[in-house]
Design a protein around this motif. Structure first.
Motif, short mmCIF file in Angstrom:
data_model
loop_
_atom_site.label_atom_id
_atom_site.label_comp_id
_atom_site.label_asym_id
_atom_site.label_seq_id
_atom_site.Cartn_x
_atom_site.Cartn_y
_atom_site.Cartn_z
N GLU A 150 0.77 -1.17 -0.28
CA GLU A 150 -0.13 0.60 0.26
C GLU A 150 1.00 0.91 0.02
N CYS A 151 0.25 2.32 -0.65
CA CYS A 151 1.22 3.48 -1.07
C CYS A 151 0.07 4.63 -0.86
N ARG A 152 -0.31 4.87 -0.97
CA ARG A 152 -1.70 6.17 -1.23
C ARG A 152 -2.63 5.86 -0.56
N TYR A 153 -4.00 6.92 -0.67
CA TYR A 153 -5.34 6.16 -0.41
C TYR A 153 -5.82 7.40 -0.59
N SER A 154 -7.01 7.35 -0.93
CA SER A 154 -8.00 8.37 -1.65
C SER A 154 -8.80 8.20 -1.77
N PHE A 155 -10.19 9.43 -1.71
CA PHE A 155 -11.52 9.70 -1.40
C PHE A 155 -12.34 9.77 -2.51
N THR A 296 -6.04 11.78 -0.45
CA THR A 296 -5.54 12.31 1.44
C THR A 296 -4.27 13.10 1.88
N GLN A 297 -3.05 12.99 0.63
CA GLN A 297 -2.36 12.82 1.60
C GLN A 297 -1.60 15.03 -0.49
N ASN A 298 -2.50 14.92 -0.72
CA ASN A 298 -2.67 16.15 -1.36
C ASN A 298 -2.11 17.53 -0.80
N PRO A 299 -0.64 17.83 -1.19
CA PRO A 299 0.27 18.43 -0.60
C PRO A 299 -1.03 20.03 -0.68
N THR A 300 -1.48 20.64 -1.77
CA THR A 300 -2.19 22.04 -1.28
C THR A 300 -2.94 21.99 -0.26
N GLY A 301 -3.36 20.96 0.52
CA GLY A 301 -4.93 20.85 1.62
C GLY A 301 -6.09 20.96 1.48
N ALA A 302 -6.34 20.39 -0.38
CA ALA A 302 -7.49 20.27 -0.98
C ALA A 302 -8.78 20.22 -0.05
N GLY A 310 -18.29 21.65 1.85
CA GLY A 310 -19.64 20.90 1.75
C GLY A 310 -19.27 19.36 1.32
N PHE A 311 -18.25 19.26 0.90
CA PHE A 311 -18.70 17.36 0.01
C PHE A 311 -18.06 16.38 1.08
N GLN A 312 -18.33 15.15 1.30
CA GLN A 312 -18.21 14.52 2.19
C GLN A 312 -17.43 13.18 1.46
N GLN A 313 -17.27 12.05 2.60
CA GLN A 313 -16.64 11.15 1.62
C GLN A 313 -17.76 10.09 1.62
N HIS A 314 -17.52 9.75 0.18
CA HIS A 314 -18.65 8.34 -0.54
C HIS A 314 -17.82 7.27 -0.81
N THR A 315 -16.82 7.59 -0.78
CA THR A 315 -16.56 5.68 -0.96
C THR A 315 -14.56 5.60 -0.44
N GLN A 316 -13.86 5.15 -0.13
CA GLN A 316 -12.36 5.03 0.48
C GLN A 316 -11.66 4.09 -0.90
N TRP A 317 -10.42 4.58 -1.44
CA TRP A 317 -9.55 3.57 -2.45
C TRP A 317 -8.21 4.17 -1.74
N THR A 318 -7.18 2.63 -2.23
CA THR A 318 -6.55 1.82 -2.07
C THR A 318 -5.98 2.00 -3.31
N THR A 319 -3.86 3.16 -3.51
CA THR A 319 -2.89 2.73 -4.12
C THR A 319 -1.58 1.52 -3.59
N TYR A 320 -1.83 0.28 -4.80
CA TYR A 320 -0.55 -1.09 -4.57
C TYR A 320 0.16 -0.20 -5.50
N ARG A 321 1.57 -0.21 -5.04
CA ARG A 321 2.62 -0.36 -5.60
C ARG A 321 3.82 -1.59 -5.58
N LEU A 322 4.25 -2.24 -6.92
CA LEU A 322 5.09 -2.81 -7.18
C LEU A 322 6.70 -2.30 -7.81
N PRO A 323 7.36 -2.47 -7.34
CA PRO A 323 8.40 -2.24 -7.99
C PRO A 323 8.90 -2.80 -9.32
N LEU A 324 9.88 -2.73 -10.23
CA LEU A 324 10.20 -2.78 -11.39
C LEU A 324 11.02 -3.31 -11.30
N THR A 325 11.83 -2.87 -11.09
CA THR A 325 13.20 -2.50 -11.81
C THR A 325 14.78 -2.33 -10.10
#
Length: 325
Positions: A150-155, A296-302, A310-325
């Motif tokens: 796991e490397c990033r999380y988003s809504f 969720t880690q947006n550097p500008t505080g979005a 007035g926006f509210q969380q609806h779904t949550q997503w996880t980004t996975y990473r795999l090094p290729l090199t």
């Protein structure tokens, strides 16, 4: 084409498969409740990306003339530091836990390595990313079992229009205008500058911009607004409408695809100016809500900005990473 169970037919996805692919995607939406509905026209447009070689970058798995799973690997023309390739794949709900997801992921990893060697062999660091909704309960085990982390999380956030949209004043000396084609190239360059410090973002070339941004069939110029300082774009919000979502939900929703402010003008509330202009226009023209995605880690505080509007969380997503090199 990789190793797949003998009881499936594995072949590249062609434009003639768009109806079957859309049916698969919409079945996955019912299973995972990811909010992503597709029409055949949406997928034909995606396959029309000039950078995509469908024979190499796509695969569909079929059983008795029904597409039961698919995989796509995407590469990027311009890089900043790491060669981050992306993959997108899914298996119909009733066909899960039969080894198809693992076989697809193995194929995607091999394809990503080939694409890295073909397009960016001189870039020392490469990785494969995949983003999955939290309701897909088997995804974590599948990805970690193949060495991903796991490397990033988003809504995905939503904002109904049955509550008043706040009025946000435009600072003196600036003005808000709707998008027009004459601004297109300046907007592309502005977007590239704004997102330079965002994880995973790379500069968008003209071709990519036309296919996935202002040239997309879902882009709505009348729901996209720019904040200008003289003739310079200093903030913007781009609106999109996905007809397949409206058909599936019965609710007209404007999706805010991109929001940003140039560094020299940050801290003045200009993203809110552009975004409220977009929402106000959408509400006045029959849309019932807005949605957008945010790291969720947006550097500008979005995230905090969207919550204040007035926006509210609806779904949550996880980004996975795999090094290729």
């Amino acid at each position: 084409m990789g190793t797949f169970p003998e009881w499936v037919e594995a072949r590249p996805i062609e434009k003639t498969d768009a109806d079957a692919w859309a049916a698969l995607m919409n079945d996955v939406q019912v299973t995972d409740q990811n909010g992503e509905n597709y029409s055949a026209e949406d997928l034909v447009e995606e396959l029309g990306d000039p950078k995509m070689n469908t024979a190499r970058d796509t695969i569909g798995l079929w059983v008795d003339e029904v597409m039961v799973a698919y995989g796509v690997v995407y590469w990027r023309k311009n890089l900043v530091d790491v060669d981050r390739l992306n993959t997108d794949s899914a298996v119909r709900g009733e066909w899960r836990r039969r080894g198809l997801g693992q076989a697809l992921l193995t194929w995607e990893i091999a394809s990503a390595r080939e694409l890295h060697e073909e397009h960016h062999p001189d870039v020392a660091e490469a990785e494969l990313n995949s983003t999955v909704i939290s309701t897909n309960v088997g995804a974590a085990a599948l990805f970690t079992g193949q060495g991903f982390e796991e490397c990033r999380y988003s809504f995905t956030l939503q904002r109904p229009f049955d509550e008043p949209i706040p009025a946000v004043g435009v600072p003196d000396g600036l003005r808000v205008v709707p998008f027009e084609p004459a601004y297109d190239e300046a907007l592309r360059l502005t977007h590239n500058e704004v997102f330079m410090d965002h994880w995973g973002s790379t500069p968008k070339d003209e071709e990519t911009w036309k296919v996935w941004f202002t040239g997309s069939r879902a882009f709505r110029a009348g729901l996209s607004f720019l904040v200008l300082d003289g003739e310079q774009i200093v903030a913007y919000a781009n609106g999109f409408e996905y007809d397949a979502d409206t058909a599936a939900t019965g609710i007209r929703e404007v999706y805010v695809g991109q929001v940003g402010t140039v560094r020299s003008h940050r801290g003045r509330g200009l993203a809110a100016v552009a975004l409220t202009a977009l929402m106000t226009q959408a509400a006045e023209t029959g849309f019932k809500r807005a949605s957008l995605g945010v790291d969720t880690q947006n550097p500008t505080g979005a995230l905090s900005l969207y919550e204040r509007l007035g926006f509210q969380q609806h779904t949550q997503w996880t980004t996975y990473r795999l090094p290729l090199t």
